[in-house]
Design a protein around this motif. Sequence first.
Motif, mmCIF file in Angstrom:
data_model
loop_
_atom_site.group_PDB
_atom_site.id
_atom_site.type_symbol
_atom_site.label_atom_id
_atom_site.label_comp_id
_atom_site.label_asym_id
_atom_site.label_seq_id
_atom_site.Cartn_x
_atom_site.Cartn_y
_atom_site.Cartn_z
ATOM 1 N N HIS A 244 0.826 -1.203 0.000
ATOM 2 C CA HIS A 244 0.000 0.000 0.000
ATOM 3 C C HIS A 244 0.865 1.260 0.000
ATOM 4 O O HIS A 244 0.476 2.294 -0.561
ATOM 5 N N GLU A 245 2.056 1.180 0.593
ATOM 6 C CA GLU A 245 2.975 2.321 0.557
ATOM 7 C C GLU A 245 3.498 2.549 -0.853
ATOM 8 O O GLU A 245 3.644 3.698 -1.305
ATOM 9 N N ALA A 246 3.765 1.452 -1.556
ATOM 10 C CA ALA A 246 4.223 1.561 -2.936
ATOM 11 C C ALA A 246 3.148 2.161 -3.823
ATOM 12 O O ALA A 246 3.435 2.996 -4.690
ATOM 13 N N VAL A 247 1.887 1.738 -3.609
ATOM 14 C CA VAL A 247 0.778 2.298 -4.392
ATOM 15 C C VAL A 247 0.702 3.800 -4.195
ATOM 16 O O VAL A 247 0.606 4.570 -5.165
ATOM 17 N N ALA A 248 0.750 4.250 -2.943
ATOM 18 C CA ALA A 248 0.680 5.681 -2.666
ATOM 19 C C ALA A 248 1.865 6.410 -3.289
ATOM 20 O O ALA A 248 1.729 7.531 -3.797
ATOM 21 N N GLY A 249 3.037 5.766 -3.284
ATOM 22 C CA GLY A 249 4.219 6.393 -3.853
ATOM 23 C C GLY A 249 4.178 6.525 -5.364
ATOM 24 O O GLY A 249 4.841 7.397 -5.939
ATOM 25 N N LEU A 250 3.398 5.668 -6.012
ATOM 26 C CA LEU A 250 3.302 5.724 -7.473
ATOM 27 C C LEU A 250 2.330 6.797 -7.961
ATOM 28 O O LEU A 250 2.367 7.193 -9.118
ATOM 29 N N MET A 251 1.453 7.237 -7.079
ATOM 30 C CA MET A 251 0.490 8.262 -7.466
ATOM 31 C C MET A 251 1.233 9.547 -7.837
ATOM 32 O O MET A 251 2.162 9.970 -7.167
ATOM 33 N N GLY A 252 0.828 10.137 -8.942
ATOM 34 C CA GLY A 252 1.513 11.316 -9.441
ATOM 35 C C GLY A 252 2.597 10.995 -10.448
ATOM 36 O O GLY A 252 3.036 11.872 -11.197
ATOM 37 N N LYS A 253 3.020 9.722 -10.459
ATOM 38 C CA LYS A 253 4.036 9.291 -11.420
ATOM 39 C C LYS A 253 3.416 8.468 -12.549
ATOM 40 O O LYS A 253 3.875 8.510 -13.680
ATOM 41 N N PHE A 254 2.398 7.686 -12.194
ATOM 42 C CA PHE A 254 1.668 6.881 -13.170
ATOM 43 C C PHE A 254 0.177 7.041 -12.894
ATOM 44 O O PHE A 254 -0.225 7.358 -11.777
ATOM 45 N N ARG A 255 -0.656 6.785 -13.889
ATOM 46 C CA ARG A 255 -2.091 6.932 -13.691
ATOM 47 C C ARG A 255 -2.798 5.598 -13.522
ATOM 48 O O ARG A 255 -3.918 5.549 -13.035
ATOM 49 N N ILE A 256 -2.153 4.516 -13.913
ATOM 50 C CA ILE A 256 -2.802 3.208 -13.776
ATOM 51 C C ILE A 256 -1.745 2.185 -13.391
ATOM 52 O O ILE A 256 -0.676 2.118 -14.017
ATOM 53 N N PHE A 257 -2.025 1.437 -12.340
ATOM 54 C CA PHE A 257 -1.070 0.444 -11.877
ATOM 55 C C PHE A 257 -1.795 -0.656 -11.126
ATOM 56 O O PHE A 257 -2.962 -0.531 -10.748
ATOM 57 N N GLY A 258 -1.101 -1.780 -10.944
ATOM 58 C CA GLY A 258 -1.696 -2.929 -10.301
ATOM 59 C C GLY A 258 -0.623 -3.905 -9.899
ATOM 60 O O GLY A 258 0.486 -3.534 -9.591
ATOM 61 N N ASP A 259 -0.930 -5.166 -9.913
ATOM 62 C CA ASP A 259 -0.062 -6.290 -9.532
ATOM 63 C C ASP A 259 -0.623 -6.936 -8.286
ATOM 64 O O ASP A 259 -1.683 -7.555 -8.361
ATOM 65 N N ARG A 260 -0.011 -6.786 -7.130
ATOM 66 C CA ARG A 260 -0.505 -7.432 -5.919
ATOM 67 C C ARG A 260 -1.687 -6.656 -5.332
ATOM 68 O O ARG A 260 -1.894 -5.485 -5.650
ATOM 69 N N CYS A 261 -2.411 -7.309 -4.421
ATOM 70 C CA CYS A 261 -3.507 -6.646 -3.714
ATOM 71 C C CYS A 261 -2.927 -5.636 -2.736
ATOM 72 O O CYS A 261 -1.973 -5.951 -1.999
ATOM 73 N N TYR A 262 -3.481 -4.449 -2.683
ATOM 74 C CA TYR A 262 -2.940 -3.428 -1.777
ATOM 75 C C TYR A 262 -3.167 -3.789 -0.303
ATOM 76 O O TYR A 262 -2.524 -3.212 0.592
ATOM 77 N N LYS A 263 -4.066 -4.759 -0.044
ATOM 78 C CA LYS A 263 -4.340 -5.160 1.345
ATOM 79 C C LYS A 263 -3.291 -6.130 1.887
ATOM 80 O O LYS A 263 -3.323 -6.483 3.064
ATOM 81 N N LEU A 264 -2.363 -6.546 1.043
ATOM 82 C CA LEU A 264 -1.277 -7.401 1.517
ATOM 83 C C LEU A 264 -0.239 -6.546 2.228
ATOM 84 O O LEU A 264 0.126 -5.475 1.762
ATOM 85 N N ASN A 265 0.236 -7.030 3.358
ATOM 86 C CA ASN A 265 1.251 -6.281 4.107
ATOM 87 C C ASN A 265 2.623 -6.474 3.487
ATOM 88 O O ASN A 265 2.854 -7.393 2.735
#
Length: 265
Positions: A244-265
């Motif tokens: 989830h930290e990686a997802v937040a860090g990608l915001m502003g750099k890319f508009r669409i992203f995925g891969d693992r579930c953000y609920k995974l620690n």
Amino acid sequence: MKIRDYQCAPQAATTEEKLAGHEVVFPDAYHEAGKYAELVRLMSRDFSFFVVPFDNTAEAENVGAIVESGDMKSVPRVRELVFQEYRQLLTLPDYDLEKERLAAALGVLPLLRGKPVMFELAGPYTFMSAFVDSTDVLKASRKDVETETAVFQYLLRNQLRLAKAASERGAAIFSLVDPASGVSIVGPKIFQRVIELYALPLISGILSETDACLFLCPKLTFALWDLGLAEKIFVRLETPAKHHEAVAGLMGKFRIFGDRCYKLN
């Protein structure tokens, strides 16, 4: 080409664990802005963003699904099914963005500060299964493509309205999730149809009609990759991070992203 599957196994804390030590009154917490904002903060405390509406029944409830409001131990869930036949889904009204928990979810967005807000949209099978037995939904998907396509169009129309309203009120990222579907559940042929007739138009619409980012659940991400409908760009993080930290860090750099579930620690 084979579509890879993904088994949902989120590791986030349970509702009871997240609310432990706090006094939350249900169902008031879903309908009073200040109480709802506090509930969102508590439910999202393990993530690098706020998650609204944090359960996948709000859209269905808005148009007639019978949903239990939830409590200190569980999020809202469908109590009983209202339709006996799949084609009855075609009688559903359009979303009313000024009533039920959708109105509350939209209203709380301007009150959330300090982290980005992720607005979750329910996938088609999760939505349909709130009205019709999931076994009947799967059977109809194989035999009644016309009705399924009409339901997809219904969802696209309403979810784009919802997404635009959420974006205008502060949602910075949308999450597309559908735990009730997947290649192992509906089969590769039907899942490819879901991607082509529902997921791709919704993704395109959100990207063109809002300024928000999109997080795709792994089921959608893998399907887009395996069908050759999306380009893989692997991002190496500067420092180790939870997903989830990686997802937040990608915001502003890319508009669409995925891969693992953000609920995974």
